[in-house]
Design an enzyme around this catalytic site. Sequence first.
Site, PDB file in Angstrom:
ATOM      1  N   HIS A  85       0.859  -1.196   0.000  1.00  0.00           N
ATOM      2  CA  HIS A  85       0.000   0.000   0.000  1.00  0.00           C
ATOM      3  C   HIS A  85       0.893   1.245   0.000  1.00  0.00           C
ATOM      4  O   HIS A  85       1.942   1.267   0.662  1.00  0.00           O
ATOM      5  CB  HIS A  85      -0.919  -0.006   1.230  1.00  0.00           C
ATOM      6  CG  HIS A  85      -2.029   0.991   1.101  1.00  0.00           C
ATOM      7  ND1 HIS A  85      -1.824   2.341   1.270  1.00  0.00           N
ATOM      8  CD2 HIS A  85      -3.334   0.845   0.765  1.00  0.00           C
ATOM      9  CE1 HIS A  85      -2.969   2.979   1.052  1.00  0.00           C
ATOM     10  NE2 HIS A  85      -3.902   2.087   0.743  1.00  0.00           N
ATOM     11  N   GLU A 157      -4.108   2.148  -7.407  1.00  0.00           N
ATOM     12  CA  GLU A 157      -4.499   3.248  -6.516  1.00  0.00           C
ATOM     13  C   GLU A 157      -3.627   4.458  -6.809  1.00  0.00           C
ATOM     14  O   GLU A 157      -2.506   4.562  -6.272  1.00  0.00           O
ATOM     15  CB  GLU A 157      -4.303   2.844  -5.043  1.00  0.00           C
ATOM     16  CG  GLU A 157      -5.175   1.707  -4.578  1.00  0.00           C
ATOM     17  CD  GLU A 157      -5.453   1.781  -3.075  1.00  0.00           C
ATOM     18  OE1 GLU A 157      -6.619   1.809  -2.703  1.00  0.00           O
ATOM     19  OE2 GLU A 157      -4.487   1.830  -2.285  1.00  0.00           O
TER      20      GLU A 157
HETATM   21  P1  13P Z   1      -9.845   6.132   0.135  1.00  0.00           P
HETATM   22  O1  13P Z   1     -10.972   5.270  -0.389  1.00  0.00           O
HETATM   23  O2  13P Z   1     -10.090   6.676   1.496  1.00  0.00           O
HETATM   24  O3  13P Z   1      -9.407   7.153  -0.858  1.00  0.00           O
HETATM   25  O4  13P Z   1      -8.593   5.132   0.333  1.00  0.00           O
HETATM   26  C1  13P Z   1      -8.261   4.277  -0.689  1.00  0.00           C
HETATM   27  C2  13P Z   1      -7.253   3.333  -0.183  1.00  0.00           C
HETATM   28  O5  13P Z   1      -6.117   3.712   0.116  1.00  0.00           O
HETATM   29  C3  13P Z   1      -7.662   1.943   0.009  1.00  0.00           C
HETATM   30  O6  13P Z   1      -6.576   1.117   0.266  1.00  0.00           O
END
Ligand code: 13P
Length: 235
Positions: A85, A157
Site C-alpha cells: 500500500h 491506486e
Molecule cells: P480512500 O478510499 O479513502 O481514498 O482510500 C483508498 C485506499 O487507500 C484503500 O486502500
Amino acid sequence: MIIVLNNKSNLSKDEFLDYQEQLKDISSIHNLVLCPTLLNINLFNLNNFNLGAQNVSCYDDGQYTGEVSARDLYDSNVRYTIVGHSERRKYQKETNEEINKKIKKLIENDIKPILCIGETKEERDSNKVEEVIKTEILEATKNIAKEDVEKIIIAYEPIWSIGTGVIPTIEEIDNVNNMIKSILPRNIILYGGSANEKNVDILNESSTIAGFLLGGLSLKPEEFKIFIEKLKSVN
Ligand code: 13P
C-alpha cells in the site's frame, strides 16, 4: 467483482464489534473482503465477508519482533492480504524488494496477495505513469512462477486520489489498467482512491475495473450499502 474494505488504522475493539453488527445483514453477489486492523482480525465474525489483512511479514515465524507471519494469518482465517500500500511505501519505507518477499510468503501459505500500485501527482504530471506501474509490477513479481503471479490481485491506486475526494477520469483509469493488462493479461484489477456511493455511477462506466479497494467508505456502513447496491453486476 471483488470489493475490499481497508479499515487502515481505525476502529477500536468496541467500535469494530459495533461496526460488524452494521455489516452483518449486507447481502451481495460480489465477493466482499474485510481487512480490519491486526488486533481486530481475531474478532472477525461475519459470514458475508471473507477476511483479509493489511500487511504481512516477509519472514516465516522466528526472531522477528513485532512481525506477523503469513502462516499465522492463515491460521486466523485470513485469505487475502494487502501488500505494498502506498501508505506503507511512504511511512514504513517499504521497498519493492520487501513487497516481493511478502508476496512469496503469502502465496506459499495460500493467501491471495492484493498488490497496490500507483503513481504520485508529480509522476503523472511528468509522464512517468507507465514507468512507475511497470517497475512496481516487475519488481514485486520477480522470480515468482507465472501460475502464481496470476493469483495476485492488482489494486491500481493513484496516490493523488487516495483520501482526496478526487478520482481520475475513466479514460485515465482504463489507460493504466490496459498498461497493467499488457504485462499481466489474466490478473484481476481493482481500483482504489476516493471511490464512494456518489461517484460509483461514473466508475461503473469503466470496462477494465473488476472490483474496488475502499478506504474511507469502509468506515461508513450506510454509504457502503448504497455503493454496492449501485455497483454494476458484471466484470
Ligand atoms: P480512500 O478510499 O479513502 O481514498 O482510500 C483508498 C485506499 O487507500 C484503500 O486502500
